[in-house]
Design a protein around this motif. Structure first.
Motif, PDB file in Angstrom:
ATOM      1  N   GLU A  86       0.848  -1.188   0.000  1.00 27.35           N
ATOM      2  CA  GLU A  86       0.000   0.000   0.000  1.00 27.35           C
ATOM      3  C   GLU A  86       0.889   1.245   0.000  1.00 27.35           C
ATOM      4  OE1 GLU A  86      -4.008  -1.553   2.345  1.00 27.35           O
ATOM      5  OE2 GLU A  86      -2.667  -0.095   3.307  1.00 27.35           O
ATOM      6  N   ALA A  87       0.375   2.318  -0.569  1.00 31.20           N
ATOM      7  CA  ALA A  87       1.116   3.579  -0.641  1.00 31.20           C
ATOM      8  C   ALA A  87       0.285   4.679   0.007  1.00 31.20           C
ATOM      9  CB  ALA A  87       1.425   3.938  -2.086  1.00 31.20           C
ATOM     10  N   TYR A  88       0.891   5.361   0.970  1.00 32.36           N
ATOM     11  CA  TYR A  88       0.236   6.517   1.580  1.00 32.36           C
ATOM     12  C   TYR A  88       0.789   7.785   0.925  1.00 32.36           C
ATOM     13  CZ  TYR A  88      -1.217  10.010   5.001  1.00 32.36           C
ATOM     14  OH  TYR A  88      -1.764  11.122   5.603  1.00 32.36           O
ATOM     15  N   CYS A  89      -0.075   8.514   0.234  1.00 29.61           N
ATOM     16  CA  CYS A  89       0.321   9.737  -0.471  1.00 29.61           C
ATOM     17  C   CYS A  89      -0.195  10.951   0.298  1.00 29.61           C
ATOM     18  CB  CYS A  89      -0.238   9.739  -1.895  1.00 29.61           C
ATOM     19  SG  CYS A  89       0.447   8.442  -2.942  1.00 29.61           S
ATOM     20  N   TRP A  90       0.739  11.781   0.742  1.00 27.74           N
ATOM     21  CA  TRP A  90       0.377  12.951   1.553  1.00 27.74           C
ATOM     22  C   TRP A  90       0.848  14.264   0.934  1.00 27.74           C
ATOM     23  CZ3 TRP A  90       4.750  15.615   3.147  1.00 27.74           C
ATOM     24  CH2 TRP A  90       5.953  14.912   3.129  1.00 27.74           C
ATOM     25  N   CYS A  91       1.347  14.234  -0.321  1.00 23.57           N
ATOM     26  CA  CYS A  91       1.936  15.437  -0.915  1.00 23.57           C
ATOM     27  C   CYS A  91       0.920  16.557  -1.077  1.00 23.57           C
ATOM     28  CB  CYS A  91       2.585  15.106  -2.257  1.00 23.57           C
ATOM     29  SG  CYS A  91       1.481  14.339  -3.452  1.00 23.57           S
TER      30      CYS A  91
END
Length: 798
Positions: A86-91
């Motif tokens: 899984e990838a957590y994207c917070w940009c």
């Protein structure tokens, strides 16, 4: 729900949903949760697949999977040998939309807020912590006053008081027609002119209040997940490491209280600027009656509210043991409204007709800039002394190992830089407006249509060329150091790759040069320290010169030797332009960031580093994205391990490794026993440990390792940001794996038929050691998963 051409939402029965009837103890699934670093990236790039699904979250921050993994929990047999990814994207928290470009004007506030978190790692109960916090909050309050005072200087003094009151300056400016005294309009009196102009600083304060409240509701509202009963530490919350406390990432009420104080301070600054002009005229003319008495009464009221504002700012301390849900006192909530009422009364009093009142050279009260500069200098010196005491206490109690930047005095240095940056931006705006309003003349010179900005701003501008010389000198020294380091490491490069034949000298030089440039990061404290010392000395000299001569440097040295006069005049002129260029570049960057997403992402890198910390000192600073990201990660780890009884590796690159470590700190011990930490390109020790020792110092990082020894850190010599963690415990060195080879191959090989790229800070996953380390961590977790749902915490040492 479709979120784009290649991103879809997972089905409700997908992630986080256990298969019906499957015994919890038989699923042993593993999850790798990826967290990207500064600048951000896309989930497709992180997961290496053009088709991704949204698991949970929104357009601001979310968790994604590959489309083929959407129902992984329903097919556990397919994931026995590899983890679900899984990838957590917070940009988007820092560079998601164009409005965030407006945060550039908040840069001095962000720097002041950073100074709050840079205190040395003294024992928790040391009284110096309280003194340090109060001094930083007062300095942050002074920056708000400085910004609003600069807006008053631009609008009230230069525009409405000086230019509109001068026939030579207002000629040809039709937009000033109704303010021109020569036309005898109803609004042409000095008092009414500056009351109209007060709309600009009032709008500025309103904008800052709105921006702070808007981000406050979006960022500081996240709450930590509940912890299982009986799994908390026996140590009292106040004595726990800061990042383990449940209320650390919940600063909603603190920001609200500080916002009330800073809003009131801005409004009272405008009121004081209006009253200063009216009261000065009444005093000079010897006026008697109710009008002068009302002015004096309003001044007393402004002083009383100012004292109350300072008291609220000093009393607003963070409560981190648990999320602070206490409602603010009525006095705090009413403070901005009281200041707004006083401002309205001050505007009415100043606009009252006064026969014979004409505007003079400069608006009375413009000399307050010198007082603000002196006050900020005293606060910085106080921070310096307090930090010295805290650092001494840290060494006595074994909390410091000498790796803190500038021997623990870096907080005071950064605070000084914030004040200097605020002075440059505000002074630059005033200098450039003065040059534009007076046409071809120079403000303050004989025959000029206006007197121009306060003399102090010209003295401060003349300091900039000297600072630029210091920076250039250090750049030259850095280049020399880089060349020496490159030559020193060049002979060792071929041995890293077992080169038997004559190596490619150009290839060796490029690799050695990359290593040398990466090492310059460790020289940053020396540069910052030197700039701060020069800034403090020259700043004090500028204040003294302005007060003693009451003339700009060029005019003050007219009787001095020609060389001295020429140098002073050149520094003044060049510094004024440098100030203006700085403001212009900031405006252009903000506009480009608003229009262009790639530029906005570049600007976002600055905020990724600077806005990790909660707004503890300045409520108008850019919001803390970690107050959303850390709870997101903590909730995801807690709910996935609870629902699936599985193992989880949280894998963080660069700034993502800092978020990952902060999230692991927030887990209870049962959940943490099922989680491993993999960091790479990590600034945990190299940047955060040295610049924020109270939260990321050796003791804090060693404590995290002791409570979860399933931690590995990959690093390279060519990485300018990441480095080893350097834990101080006996088995600490086993955490660091490196330095890794970079590039992976020196020349052309069967595996690398083309020259391998020097990766530096990026693409750690391409190294074979990455896969081996991740598999090792998953295996270690699989051997020690505790009994499920028995309510008993595991042995942290295992």
């Amino acid at each position: 729900m479709d979120t784009g051409s290649s991103t879809h939402r997972a089905t409700p029965n997908g992630p986080g949903t256990a298969p019906d009837g499957a015994p919890p103890g038989e699923r042993q699934l593993a999850l790798e949760l990826l967290v990207h670093g500064v600048g951000g990236t896309t989930p497709e790039r992180m997961l290496g697949d053009p088709r991704t699904v949204l698991v949970t979250g929104d357009d601001t921050a979310a968790v994604y999977r590959r489309a083929v993994d959407a129902d992984a929990e329903q097919r556990p047999d397919d994931y026995r040998t590899e983890p679900i990814r899984e990838a957590y994207c917070w940009c988007n928290l820092t560079s998601g939309n164009g409005a965030r470009a407006l945060w550039l004007i908040l840069l001095p506030f962000m720097v002041a807020n950073l100074a709050h978190w840079m205190r040395p790692a003294a024992p928790t109960g040391h009284k110096g912590h309280r003194v340090y916090d109060i001094l930083v909050r007062l300095l942050a309050l002074s920056l708000t006053v400085l910004l609003v005072a600069a807006a008053c200087e631009v609008a009230l003094d230069l525009t409405a008081w000086q230019c509109a009151g001068s026939a030579a300056c207002s000629a040809g400016k039709s937009w000033m027609g109704f303010l021109n005294p020569g036309q005898g309009g109803a609004w042409s009196g000095p008092g009414r002119r500056i009351v109209i102009a007060a709309a600009l600083p009032l709008l500025l304060v309103g904008f800052l209040w709105w921006l702070s409240r808007r981000t406050w509701s979006a960022y500081e509202a996240a709450s930590p997940p509940p912890r299982r009963p009986g799994t908390s530490r026996d140590v009292p919350p106040a004595q726990r490491p800061a990042l383990t406390r449940r209320g650390f990432w919940y600063g909603r009420r603190v920001v609200a209280r500080l916002r009330a104080a800073h809003t009131a301070a801005g409004l009272l600054t405008i009121a004081a600027a209006l009253l200063a002009a009216a009261v000065d005229f009444d005093r000079r003319t010897g006026s008697t009656g109710p009008l002068p008495a009302a002015g004096r009464a309003l001044l007393v009221l402004v002083l009383l509210l100012t004292g109350l504002t300072v008291w609220v700012a000093c009393r607003t301390a963070r409560s981190e043991a648990e999320p602070d849900e206490h409602r603010d006192r009525f006095l705090v909530r009413a403070l901005p409204f009281g200041a707004l009422g006083v401002l309205a009364l001050s505007a009415v009093h100043t606009a009252w007709a006064r026969p014979g009142w004409v505007s003079g050279d400069r608006l009375p009260g413009s000399g307050a800039f010198g007082g603000i500069a002196v006050f900020q200098g005293l606060l910085v010196l106080g921070l310096l002394v307090t930090a010295g005491f805290l650092q001494s206490a840290a060494r006595r109690h074994g909390h410091g190992d000498g790796r803190a930047a500038l021997k623990g005095l870096h907080g005071a240095a950064v605070a000084l830089l914030g004040c200097a940056l605020g002075g440059v931006l505000t002074g630059g705006a005033a200098e450039r407006l003065g040059d534009w309003l007076d046409g071809g003349a120079s403000p303050g010179q004989a025959g000029a249509p206006i007197a121009g900005p306060p003399v102090l701003l010209s003295w401060q501008a003349s300091v900039l060329p000297v600072l630029l010389v210091v920076v250039v000198a250090f750049a030259v020294l850095a280049a020399v150091q880089m060349m020496l380091v490159r030559r020193r490491v060049e002979p060792d490069i071929p041995g890293l790759y077992d080169q038997q034949e004559r190596p490619d000298e150009d290839r060796v030089r490029r690799i050695a040069g990359t290593i040398a440039r990466a090492g310059l990061t460790d020289s940053a404290p020396v540069l910052i320290g030197a700039v701060c010392v020069v800034t403090l000395v020259l700043g004090a000299g500028a204040v003294a010169g302005a007060w003693l001569t009451d003339r700009a440097p060029g005019r003050a040295t007219e009787q001095a030797p020609l060389l001295v006069h020429t140098a002073a005049a050149t520094a003044e002129s060049l510094g004024s332009w440098l100030m203006g260029v700085g403001v212009l570049l900031l405006a252009v960057m903000g506009w480009r960031a608003y229009r262009d997403r790639s530029t906005r992402r570049t600007v976002g890198i600055l905020w990724d580093v600077g806005t990790f910390w909660p707004r503890a000192a300045h409520p108008f600073a850019p919001p803390c994205y970690a107050e959303r990201a850390v709870p997101d990660l903590t909730w995801r780890m807690a709910t996935w391990t609870e629902n699936n009884d599985g193992r989880l590796v949280i894998s963080g690159h660069s700034q993502g490794s800092v978020l990952a470590a902060a999230a692991v700190w927030q887990l209870d011990l049962v959940t943490r026993s099922r989680v491993a930490l993999l960091t790479y390109g990590s600034p945990l020790e190299r940047l955060y440990g040295r610049w924020f020792p109270a939260c990321f110092g050796p003791e804090a990082l060693t404590g995290l390792h002791r409570e979860m020894d399933d931690w590995r850190n990959l690093w390279r010599l060519t990485d300018p940001i990441g480095g080893p963690v350097r834990l101080t415990c006996e088995d600490g060195p086993s955490i660091d794996l490196g330095p890794l080879r970079d590039p992976l191959a020196f020349g052309r090989t069967l595996q690398h038929p083309l020259p391998a790229q020097i990766l530096g800070h990026g693409d750690y996953q391409s190294d074979p050691l990455f896969e081996e380390t991740r598999a090792e961590l998953i295996d270690r977790l699989g051997a020690c998963v505790p009994p499920q749902r028995d309510g008993k915490p595991p042995d942290p040492k295992r």
